[in-house]
Design a protein around this motif. Sequence first.
Motif, PDB file in Angstrom:
ATOM      1  N   UNK A 101       0.821  -1.210   0.000  1.00 31.11           N
ATOM      2  CA  UNK A 101       0.000   0.000   0.000  1.00 31.11           C
ATOM      3  C   UNK A 101       0.853   1.257   0.000  1.00 31.11           C
ATOM      4  N   UNK A 102       1.881   1.280   0.862  1.00 32.62           N
ATOM      5  CA  UNK A 102       2.764   2.453   0.914  1.00 32.62           C
ATOM      6  C   UNK A 102       3.508   2.623  -0.401  1.00 32.62           C
ATOM      7  N   UNK A 103       3.965   1.517  -0.975  1.00 34.12           N
ATOM      8  CA  UNK A 103       4.680   1.592  -2.248  1.00 34.12           C
ATOM      9  C   UNK A 103       3.800   2.185  -3.335  1.00 34.12           C
ATOM     10  N   UNK A 104       2.548   1.783  -3.396  1.00 37.53           N
ATOM     11  CA  UNK A 104       1.662   2.304  -4.434  1.00 37.53           C
ATOM     12  C   UNK A 104       1.435   3.799  -4.269  1.00 37.53           C
ATOM     13  N   UNK A 105       1.235   4.245  -3.033  1.00 37.18           N
ATOM     14  CA  UNK A 105       1.040   5.678  -2.784  1.00 37.18           C
ATOM     15  C   UNK A 105       2.259   6.465  -3.251  1.00 37.18           C
ATOM     16  N   UNK A 106       3.456   5.997  -2.903  1.00 35.85           N
ATOM     17  CA  UNK A 106       4.663   6.731  -3.263  1.00 35.85           C
ATOM     18  C   UNK A 106       4.928   6.689  -4.764  1.00 35.85           C
ATOM     19  N   UNK A 107       4.593   5.592  -5.428  1.00 36.60           N
ATOM     20  CA  UNK A 107       4.765   5.534  -6.889  1.00 36.60           C
ATOM     21  C   UNK A 107       4.005   6.673  -7.563  1.00 36.60           C
ATOM     22  N   UNK A 108       2.740   6.810  -7.228  1.00 39.05           N
ATOM     23  CA  UNK A 108       1.935   7.817  -7.910  1.00 39.05           C
ATOM     24  C   UNK A 108       2.297   9.228  -7.476  1.00 39.05           C
ATOM     25  N   UNK A 109       2.763   9.399  -6.255  1.00 39.24           N
ATOM     26  CA  UNK A 109       3.224  10.726  -5.839  1.00 39.24           C
ATOM     27  C   UNK A 109       4.494  11.117  -6.597  1.00 39.24           C
ATOM     28  N   UNK A 110       5.415  10.156  -6.757  1.00 35.55           N
ATOM     29  CA  UNK A 110       6.633  10.458  -7.513  1.00 35.55           C
ATOM     30  C   UNK A 110       6.303  10.759  -8.970  1.00 35.55           C
ATOM     31  N   UNK A 111       5.375  10.029  -9.550  1.00 29.09           N
ATOM     32  CA  UNK A 111       4.968  10.303 -10.931  1.00 29.09           C
ATOM     33  C   UNK A 111       4.357  11.686 -11.072  1.00 29.09           C
ATOM     34  N   UNK A 112       3.532  12.081 -10.111  1.00 24.97           N
ATOM     35  CA  UNK A 112       2.949  13.426 -10.173  1.00 24.97           C
ATOM     36  C   UNK A 112       4.021  14.493 -10.047  1.00 24.97           C
ATOM     37  N   UNK A 113       4.996  14.254  -9.175  1.00 26.68           N
ATOM     38  CA  UNK A 113       6.079  15.211  -9.016  1.00 26.68           C
ATOM     39  C   UNK A 113       6.890  15.319 -10.303  1.00 26.68           C
TER      40      UNK A 113
END
Length: 271
Positions: free
Chosen positions: A182-194
């Motif tokens: 779950x944490x990995x998925x959240x960070x993946x999409x946050x990094x992509x948005x950044x």
Amino acid sequence: MSLHDRRKAPTLTGPARGGAAVTIDDVTMRFGDRVAASNIRVDVAPGEIVSVVGPSGCGKTTLLRAVAGLLTPSEGSVQVDGETVDGTPEGVGMVFQHFGLFPWKTVEANVAYPLRLRGLPKEEIAARTRELVAMVGLSGFEKSYPHQLSGGMQQRTGLARALAVRPRVLLMDEPFGALDAQTAEVLRFELLRMWEEHPITMLFVTHSIDEAVLFGDRVVVLKGRPGRVHEVIDVALPHPRDRAVARSEQFAALRERVWSLVMSPDAGQAG
């Protein structure tokens, strides 16, 4: 609040907006009698994300460390914007799988560390550190030590530290591999948005085929021991790369193609 919702910050790119070109030119990596990677040729355009996948032992992380200047190629060379890498290149940041934080330093001290190494004025270090800590969602945890943070918060700290140098190139070595799903998925999409807001050059090593397709403009498949480039796949998925893209038939088809290459019977054999 997501990274996408926060105010855009120039700290990510500085004067080199768009990032730098990276060239891995016919690189072979030897360690004694063992050859980890052989005759690797990969070009990364400014602002492009290139994912690298392959079975364990095919030299993915070794190549990343050569780009970072942590290892020297036995043959061939690595260039950043046409300059041969000899030692750690200016403007290259790296995020490790296991966070790589100093356990005796607080969040703000870990983030500020590369800025202090560069001898920046204290006021500038303090301002940039505050900005980066806020950007990765850790405001209020500045005085916390790594052992007081969750795995996701530790990885956010590592990402902020890598971004502190205003990188032209960001090297990602299994950055979410040690996190829960779950944490990995959240960070993946946050990094992509950044990245969508501040595109820089990124070389992304991962064991996750989904992750490779989600991030990559191209996916480089390494096979064999020693590892060699088997195939380079263009990823013509739309931007921004959000959850809808990850659920699309096009994504599924690309994932299946990469999976079939990586998992084919000769993937672990000497090439």
